[in-house]
Design a protein around this motif. Structure first.
Motif, short mmCIF file in Angstrom:
data_model
loop_
_atom_site.label_atom_id
_atom_site.label_comp_id
_atom_site.label_asym_id
_atom_site.label_seq_id
_atom_site.Cartn_x
_atom_site.Cartn_y
_atom_site.Cartn_z
N ASP A 1 0.83 -1.21 0.00
CA ASP A 1 0.00 0.00 0.00
C ASP A 1 0.86 1.26 0.00
O ASP A 1 0.53 2.26 -0.65
CB ASP A 1 -0.94 0.00 1.20
N GLN B 1 0.94 4.10 -3.06
CA GLN B 1 0.83 5.54 -2.84
C GLN B 1 2.05 6.27 -3.41
O GLN B 1 1.90 7.29 -4.10
CB GLN B 1 0.69 5.83 -1.35
N ALA C 1 2.01 6.09 -7.29
CA ALA C 1 0.71 6.36 -7.93
C ALA C 1 0.26 5.14 -8.74
O ALA C 1 -0.25 5.23 -9.86
CB ALA C 1 0.78 7.59 -8.81
N LYS D 1 -1.98 2.22 -9.85
CA LYS D 1 -3.42 2.03 -9.88
C LYS D 1 -3.80 0.82 -10.72
O LYS D 1 -2.96 0.26 -11.44
CB LYS D 1 -4.11 3.28 -10.43
N HIS E 1 5.28 5.86 2.97
CA HIS E 1 4.31 6.09 4.04
C HIS E 1 4.53 5.13 5.21
O HIS E 1 4.65 3.92 5.03
CB HIS E 1 2.90 5.90 3.50
#
Length: 484
Positions: free
Chosen positions: A165, A169, A172, A174, A304
């Motif tokens: 995850d 992020q 980017a 997707k 993150h």
């Protein structure tokens, strides 16, 4: 249609398949394409065969069988022990005995006496398994064994989800992306990022088998994963490289990307590659970003949830000034749960206040950008009162057009403490005066005190099965093939 779910492999949602919301090209590997329903049905059939096991070994060849074996185990909550297809007898015996694997799933190497559970590619089951506990061990990945017998790294489902995850992020990433790579399926880069990443994000995967320039150019993707050797070969094939100009992002990892390769790749494709940093124990903790700065030789900022710091030998903080070298320590939700059967080694790997000691040395600048300069055990050189990173010198030397490969070490020296020695593999047509030219080149590119005191021209560098240079052999007196 979106299906919210706590599943580790979120895109393989049974409700989506039941509703007919398929992904027709979820995984393409070994010339075979599996839709989402194909993958879920066949992998669930595998799960039924192994659901009572605790740990199984998977011979991690780049095949549909390997994909179904891994996904089936994850559905059933069975721990996977990926085994390199080229593992030697001693390595294979160690991995099987240390891991306690109960069987081979899919295929076994010759001579193994473990039972074999077959993987049937065309079998289908629609049984729905409950999601295993987040703290359950998903994989035991074995290290390359550069400092002794390979260690089993225990990665939990929770850690893998957090790591993927964070990368989604940072990059980017997707469901509309298409990932292309030809990396091995027995380590973090090819297996966790390269297979589980698409299955979590929901983006199609094209595995090229071998990571050749031609195979990468022929696979229409938006994201491409490669190691420096792959990118170097692509830059030597301009036609293939120009096909990658259509991509959204090129990502390099597993080893430092030489600056000349970075620059040539940018020139040919229009893309400055993303560089990132991680290891089996931490997955990916640092990365540059598609919408951010990309500096050759730097691996960016924490993803993150990750924190980093530098410490010296006494455990004191090292300034983040872009020059001072220190031991890199990290903490975050994607870190491993320890080494299997090695509680003492596991304990030694963590500080008292909860930071993992990576064993790598790095510099961090005022903006939080990181540059990895090597392993603490062999790449932190203390010469003439200075702390010097071997990786920085290697990067400078690789920028010289006559240098193909290089390894820099610090040898004992009565006067300096350690003397910087560079082992260099040259390109064709290197001049006889190259050794002194390289010493002068480093002194001009870096600081004078970082120049090699000696350059040894050799035909090859000692490497292990993973292709990593074995510097301890150089330090231990084992000499590569020297040029006469």
């Amino acid at each position: 249609m979106s299906y919210r779910s706590p599943l580790l492999l979120s895109s393989l949602h049974p409700a989506a398949v039941a509703a007919g919301d398929d992904i027709p090209d979820a995984v393409t590997i070994d010339g075979v394409t599996l839709s989402r329903s194909d993958l879920l049905g066949a992998a669930t059939s595998v799960a039924e065969r192994v659901a009572r096991a605790q740990r199984v070994a998977v011979l991690a060849e780049p095949t549909v069988t390997t994909v179904l074996a891994v996904v089936g185990c994850l559905l059933a909550g069975v721990t996977v022990v990926p085994v390199p297809p080229d593992a030697g007898n001693a390595e294979l015996t160690h991995i099987l005995s240390d891991s306690g694997a109960q069987a081979w799933l899919g295929k076994a190497p010759e001579g193994s006496d473990l039972p074999v559970v077959p993987v049937r590619k065309h079998a289908r089951s629609w049984h729905v398994y409950g999601e295993p506990e987040p703290d359950a061990t998903a994989f035991i990945l074995y290290t390359s064994g550069t400092t002794g017998a390979p260690k089993g790294v225990m990665l939990s489902r929770r850690a893998i989800a957090a790591g993927l995850d964070a990368l989604a992020q940072a990059w980017a990433w997707k469901a509309t992306d298409v990932l292309v790579h030809g990396l091995p399926l027995f380590h973090v880069h090819g297996l966790i990022l390269g297979l589980l990443g698409p299955l979590r994000v929901g983006s199609p995967l094209v595995h090229t088998g071998k990571p050749t320039p031609q195979a990468y150019a022929a696979a229409p993707g938006t994201m491409y994963f490669g190691v420096p050797t792959v990118w170097s070969r692509i830059t030597e094939d301009p036609d293939a490289a120009q096909e990658l100009a259509k991509a959204r992002v090129l990502i390099s990892g597993s080893a430092p990307l030489p600056v000349p390769v970075f620059e040539r790749l940018r020139e040919l494709t229009g893309h400055a590659p993303l560089e990132r940093y991680g290891m089996s124990e931490t997955m990916i903790t640092l990365s540059t970003r598609p919408d951010g700065e990309r500096r050759p030789g730097w691996v960016g900022t924490p993803v993150h949830g990750v924190e980093t710091r530098l410490r010296d030998e006494a455990g004191e903080p090292v300034p983040h000034d872009g020059e001072s070298v220190g031991g890199l320590q990290v903490r975050g939700p994607m870190l491993f749960d320890g080494y299997l059967n090695r509680p003492e080694v596991s304990a030694e790997s963590w500080t008292e206040d909860g930071w993992f000691k990576t064993g790598d040395v790095a510099v961090i600048d005022a903006d939080g950008f990181h540059r990895i300069v090597g392993r603490e055990s062999v790449d932190l050189i203390k010469s003439g009162g200075y702390r010097i990173g071997a990786g920085e010198i290697e990067t400078a030397l690789l920028g010289h057009p006559a240098v193909a490969e290089v390894a820099v070490v610090g040898a004992p020296d009565a006067d300096l403490g350690q003397r910087i020695i560079a082992y260099v593999v040259t390109r064709d047509g290197a001049p006889d005066t190259l050794a002194q030219q390289l010493i002068d080149h480093v002194a001009e590119e870096l600081s004078v005190h970082k120049r090699p005191r000696e350059v040894r021209l050799v035909d090859s560098l000692p490497r292990n099965a993973m292709g990593k240079v074995q510097k301890k052999l150089l330090l231990g007196g084992a000499q590569p093939n020297a040029r006469q």
